[in-house]
Design a protein around this motif. Sequence first.
Motif, PDB file in Angstrom:
ATOM      1  N   SER A  76      40.764  54.211  37.263  1.00 29.34           N
ATOM      2  CA  SER A  76      41.153  52.741  38.038  1.00 29.34           C
ATOM      3  C   SER A  76      40.874  53.260  39.642  1.00 29.34           C
ATOM      4  O   SER A  76      40.942  54.459  40.029  1.00 29.34           O
ATOM      5  N   LEU A  77      40.858  52.315  40.186  1.00 27.02           N
ATOM      6  CA  LEU A  77      40.690  52.323  41.618  1.00 27.02           C
ATOM      7  C   LEU A  77      41.848  52.783  42.190  1.00 27.02           C
ATOM      8  O   LEU A  77      43.077  52.416  41.844  1.00 27.02           O
ATOM      9  N   GLN A  96      32.468  53.038  49.331  1.00 27.26           N
ATOM     10  CA  GLN A  96      32.899  51.526  49.153  1.00 27.26           C
ATOM     11  C   GLN A  96      31.565  51.056  48.218  1.00 27.26           C
ATOM     12  O   GLN A  96      31.516  50.169  47.256  1.00 27.26           O
ATOM     13  N   ILE A  99      31.736  52.130  44.774  1.00 24.77           N
ATOM     14  CA  ILE A  99      33.011  51.246  44.090  1.00 24.77           C
ATOM     15  C   ILE A  99      32.233  49.852  43.562  1.00 24.77           C
ATOM     16  O   ILE A  99      32.299  49.461  42.511  1.00 24.77           O
ATOM     17  N   ASN A 100      31.354  49.276  44.581  1.00 27.90           N
ATOM     18  CA  ASN A 100      30.953  48.012  44.342  1.00 27.90           C
ATOM     19  C   ASN A 100      29.468  47.994  43.319  1.00 27.90           C
ATOM     20  O   ASN A 100      29.503  47.237  42.506  1.00 27.90           O
ATOM     21  N   HIS A 103      30.987  51.212  39.913  1.00 32.17           N
ATOM     22  CA  HIS A 103      32.162  51.280  39.316  1.00 32.17           C
ATOM     23  C   HIS A 103      32.451  49.749  38.865  1.00 32.17           C
ATOM     24  O   HIS A 103      32.646  49.454  37.719  1.00 32.17           O
ATOM     25  N   SER A 104      32.489  48.769  39.816  1.00 33.13           N
ATOM     26  CA  SER A 104      32.997  47.354  39.620  1.00 33.13           C
ATOM     27  C   SER A 104      31.825  46.587  38.760  1.00 33.13           C
ATOM     28  O   SER A 104      32.296  46.043  37.752  1.00 33.13           O
ATOM     29  N   ARG A 107      32.155  47.905  35.197  1.00 32.89           N
ATOM     30  CA  ARG A 107      33.274  47.383  34.546  1.00 32.89           C
ATOM     31  C   ARG A 107      33.364  45.517  33.993  1.00 32.89           C
ATOM     32  O   ARG A 107      33.529  45.283  33.179  1.00 32.89           O
ATOM     33  N   GLU A 108      32.669  45.184  35.052  1.00 27.68           N
ATOM     34  CA  GLU A 108      32.211  43.589  34.832  1.00 27.68           C
ATOM     35  C   GLU A 108      31.146  43.583  33.837  1.00 27.68           C
ATOM     36  O   GLU A 108      31.410  42.366  33.062  1.00 27.68           O
ATOM     37  N   ARG A 111      33.227  43.839  30.647  1.00 22.39           N
ATOM     38  CA  ARG A 111      34.192  42.874  30.928  1.00 22.39           C
ATOM     39  C   ARG A 111      33.584  41.553  30.045  1.00 22.39           C
ATOM     40  O   ARG A 111      34.171  40.809  29.155  1.00 22.39           O
TER      41      ARG A 111
END
Length: 244
Positions: A76-77, A96, A99-100, A103-104, A107-108, A111
Amino acid sequence: MSLLITCEFAGKQIPDGLPQMDHLVESGHFVEDRPNPAKWKSDAVSLHIGRLLSQQLTAPLLFNPYSSQLIDVTKSLGHPKLFTERTRDWPPESKQFLINEVHSAYRERVRRAIRHLTIHFSPVIHLSLRTFPLKLGDRIRRTDVGLLYDSARDWEADFCADWVDELYWMCPNLKVRRNYPRRGTVDSLTKAMRGEFPAEEYLGIDVWFNRAWVARPLQIREDCLLTICRSLAMLTRQMAVEAA
């Protein structure tokens, strides 16, 4: 009911546009790494298993194409091990970016896949695959396959108990343990998805394979993996009949 298979540690790519990479190349770091992705570690065995499961069970497969030596998409962040020894001291703009873009973004993708499957083929059994070393420090981890789940979610607990039973009869030489080599409730991608999808729609199972046997490209390994596929197929068919 449906299956989703993911591999979070299978990639070794470096994302284009990473700000820190240009600086490191100019300063003489990673000069050999960028043109030679083989020098970046990856859990290629988990991807091999994922592709086999996907093919045998006609299940969608997602994998993170980027090296886990950059950022851990299962954390997790804010987790202290989100970034690795290689990247934790990088400047904020590079972190960052990871993360963008890694990671994000990954996960998207997961999802969206879960959301689609829950709409059309609920419940979704999400199998997140990875391998682990035989030794952790001086301790030997004595299992071949670990099934990690949240014991407070009855469907996950029942599914893993039934899967262990199937494997006991179909592949008795394979040692399978539940919530080992770690608990299924620690920070992970499946834990994050449990927080977004109800228990009756989503089962998040981390499946860990011991590299002591699964990293050896032998026919006996392939036979064992195919037996795991058959056990899953049998179990999911049985669940579908019971749910009908």
